[in-house]
Scaffold this motif. Structure first.
Motif, PDB file in Angstrom:
ATOM      1  N   SER A  41      19.418  40.381  30.673  1.00  0.00           N
ATOM      2  CA  SER A  41      19.993  40.736  31.432  1.00  0.00           C
ATOM      3  C   SER A  41      20.553  42.181  30.317  1.00  0.00           C
ATOM      4  N   ARG A  42      20.500  42.909  30.398  1.00  0.00           N
ATOM      5  CA  ARG A  42      21.530  44.184  29.533  1.00  0.00           C
ATOM      6  C   ARG A  42      22.192  45.717  30.214  1.00  0.00           C
ATOM      7  N   LEU A  43      22.280  45.082  31.031  1.00  0.00           N
ATOM      8  CA  LEU A  43      23.562  45.888  31.979  1.00  0.00           C
ATOM      9  C   LEU A  43      25.159  45.428  30.941  1.00  0.00           C
ATOM     10  N   PRO A  44      25.388  47.089  30.699  1.00  0.00           N
ATOM     11  CA  PRO A  44      26.971  46.607  30.390  1.00  0.00           C
ATOM     12  C   PRO A  44      28.140  45.579  31.271  1.00  0.00           C
ATOM     13  N   ARG A  45      28.348  44.600  31.004  1.00  0.00           N
ATOM     14  CA  ARG A  45      29.088  43.647  31.935  1.00  0.00           C
ATOM     15  C   ARG A  45      30.935  44.537  31.794  1.00  0.00           C
ATOM     16  N   ARG A  46      30.779  44.795  30.287  1.00  0.00           N
ATOM     17  CA  ARG A  46      32.639  44.683  30.756  1.00  0.00           C
ATOM     18  C   ARG A  46      32.815  46.233  31.329  1.00  0.00           C
ATOM     19  N   PRO A  47      32.484  47.286  30.640  1.00  0.00           N
ATOM     20  CA  PRO A  47      32.280  48.443  31.194  1.00  0.00           C
ATOM     21  C   PRO A  47      32.341  49.045  33.265  1.00  0.00           C
ATOM     22  N   TYR A  48      31.684  48.106  33.571  1.00  0.00           N
ATOM     23  CA  TYR A  48      30.972  47.861  35.466  1.00  0.00           C
ATOM     24  C   TYR A  48      32.602  47.250  35.642  1.00  0.00           C
ATOM     25  N   SER A  49      32.816  46.077  34.600  1.00  0.00           N
ATOM     26  CA  SER A  49      34.029  45.038  35.120  1.00  0.00           C
ATOM     27  C   SER A  49      35.234  46.194  35.023  1.00  0.00           C
ATOM     28  N   VAL A  50      35.269  47.210  33.905  1.00  0.00           N
ATOM     29  CA  VAL A  50      37.175  47.921  34.136  1.00  0.00           C
ATOM     30  C   VAL A  50      36.576  48.637  35.347  1.00  0.00           C
ATOM     31  N   ALA A  51      35.400  49.143  35.117  1.00  0.00           N
ATOM     32  CA  ALA A  51      35.216  50.418  36.189  1.00  0.00           C
ATOM     33  C   ALA A  51      36.149  50.157  37.750  1.00  0.00           C
ATOM     34  N   ALA A  52      35.117  48.572  38.036  1.00  0.00           N
ATOM     35  CA  ALA A  52      35.610  47.758  39.563  1.00  0.00           C
ATOM     36  C   ALA A  52      36.694  47.989  39.631  1.00  0.00           C
ATOM     37  N   ILE A  53      37.227  47.387  38.781  1.00  0.00           N
ATOM     38  CA  ILE A  53      38.925  46.702  38.770  1.00  0.00           C
ATOM     39  C   ILE A  53      40.049  48.474  38.255  1.00  0.00           C
ATOM     40  N   LEU A  54      39.180  49.227  37.671  1.00  0.00           N
ATOM     41  CA  LEU A  54      39.813  50.986  38.218  1.00  0.00           C
ATOM     42  C   LEU A  54      39.368  50.915  40.118  1.00  0.00           C
ATOM     43  N   PHE A  55      38.569  50.428  40.470  1.00  0.00           N
ATOM     44  CA  PHE A  55      38.454  51.146  41.661  1.00  0.00           C
ATOM     45  C   PHE A  55      39.121  49.949  42.911  1.00  0.00           C
ATOM     46  N   ILE A  56      38.851  48.987  42.728  1.00  0.00           N
ATOM     47  CA  ILE A  56      40.124  48.338  43.464  1.00  0.00           C
ATOM     48  C   ILE A  56      41.341  48.592  43.108  1.00  0.00           C
ATOM     49  N   GLY A  57      41.777  48.859  42.330  1.00  0.00           N
ATOM     50  CA  GLY A  57      43.107  49.113  42.071  1.00  0.00           C
ATOM     51  C   GLY A  57      43.922  50.088  42.774  1.00  0.00           C
ATOM     52  N   CYS A  58      42.925  51.156  43.592  1.00  0.00           N
ATOM     53  CA  CYS A  58      42.974  52.686  43.918  1.00  0.00           C
ATOM     54  C   CYS A  58      43.962  51.827  45.258  1.00  0.00           C
ATOM     55  N   GLY A  59      43.245  50.613  46.470  1.00  0.00           N
ATOM     56  CA  GLY A  59      43.400  50.125  47.146  1.00  0.00           C
ATOM     57  C   GLY A  59      45.097  49.547  47.712  1.00  0.00           C
ATOM     58  N   PRO A  60      45.702  48.880  46.357  1.00  0.00           N
ATOM     59  CA  PRO A  60      46.849  48.785  46.219  1.00  0.00           C
ATOM     60  C   PRO A  60      48.109  50.018  45.772  1.00  0.00           C
ATOM     61  N   GLY A  61      47.834  51.337  45.477  1.00  0.00           N
ATOM     62  CA  GLY A  61      48.468  52.218  45.442  1.00  0.00           C
ATOM     63  C   GLY A  61      48.929  52.890  46.708  1.00  0.00           C
ATOM     64  N   GLY A  62      46.984  53.060  47.148  1.00  0.00           N
ATOM     65  CA  GLY A  62      47.235  53.397  48.697  1.00  0.00           C
ATOM     66  C   GLY A  62      48.192  52.771  49.784  1.00  0.00           C
ATOM     67  N   ALA A  63      47.805  51.754  49.498  1.00  0.00           N
ATOM     68  CA  ALA A  63      48.868  50.813  50.677  1.00  0.00           C
ATOM     69  C   ALA A  63      50.693  50.518  50.262  1.00  0.00           C
ATOM     70  N   ALA A  64      50.778  50.916  49.455  1.00  0.00           N
ATOM     71  CA  ALA A  64      52.129  51.029  49.090  1.00  0.00           C
ATOM     72  C   ALA A  64      51.995  52.424  49.652  1.00  0.00           C
TER      73      ALA A  64
END
Length: 99
Positions: A41-64
Motif C-alpha cells: 500500500s502506498r499510503l503515506p502512514r507518517r503524515p496521516y499519523s501525525v495529522a491524526a495525533i494533532l486532531f485527537i490532541g484538540c479534544g483534551p484542549g477543549g476538555a480542559a
C-alpha cells in the motif's frame, strides 16, 4: 444535585483525556503494524499519523476548558465575559480539529 452532576462530568472528562492519550500513543504502533501487513500500500502512514495525533490532541484542549467552565458553574459565575472567553477557546479547538 448540581454538585453530583459536576463531579460526574469531571470523571467523564478524565476518562476522555486518558483515552485520547492512549490513542495518541498507540496510533503509530498500529500504523507500523498495518505497514507490515500491507507493504504494497502506498499510503503515506507518517503524515496521516501525525495529522491524526494533532486532531485527537484538540479534544483534551477543549476538555480542559470545559473543566474550567465546570469550576465557574460551581462558583456561580458562569454567565460572565470571562466564561465566554473560555467558550471561544473551545470553539477555536473545534475549528482547528475540523480544519
Amino acid at each position: 444535585m448540581a454538585m453530583l452532576a459536576s463531579r460526574l462530568l469531571r470523571v467523564a472528562l478524565v476518562v476522555l483525556l486518558l483515552g485520547t492519550v492512549l490513542v495518541q500513543v498507540l496510533l503509530p504502533v498500529f500504523a507500523s503494524d498495518e505497514g507490515r501487513i500491507l507493504p504494497r500500500s502506498r499510503l503515506p502512514r507518517r503524515p496521516y499519523s501525525v495529522a491524526a495525533i494533532l486532531f485527537i490532541g484538540c479534544g483534551p484542549g477543549g476538555a480542559a476548558r470545559v473543566w474550567r467552565l465546570l469550576s465557574m458553574v460551581n462558583g456561580g459565575v458562569i454567565f460572565t465575559r470571562r466564561a465566554l472567553r473560555w467558550v471561544d477557546v473551545i470553539t477555536a479547538c473545534a475549528a482547528v480539529a475540523t480544519f
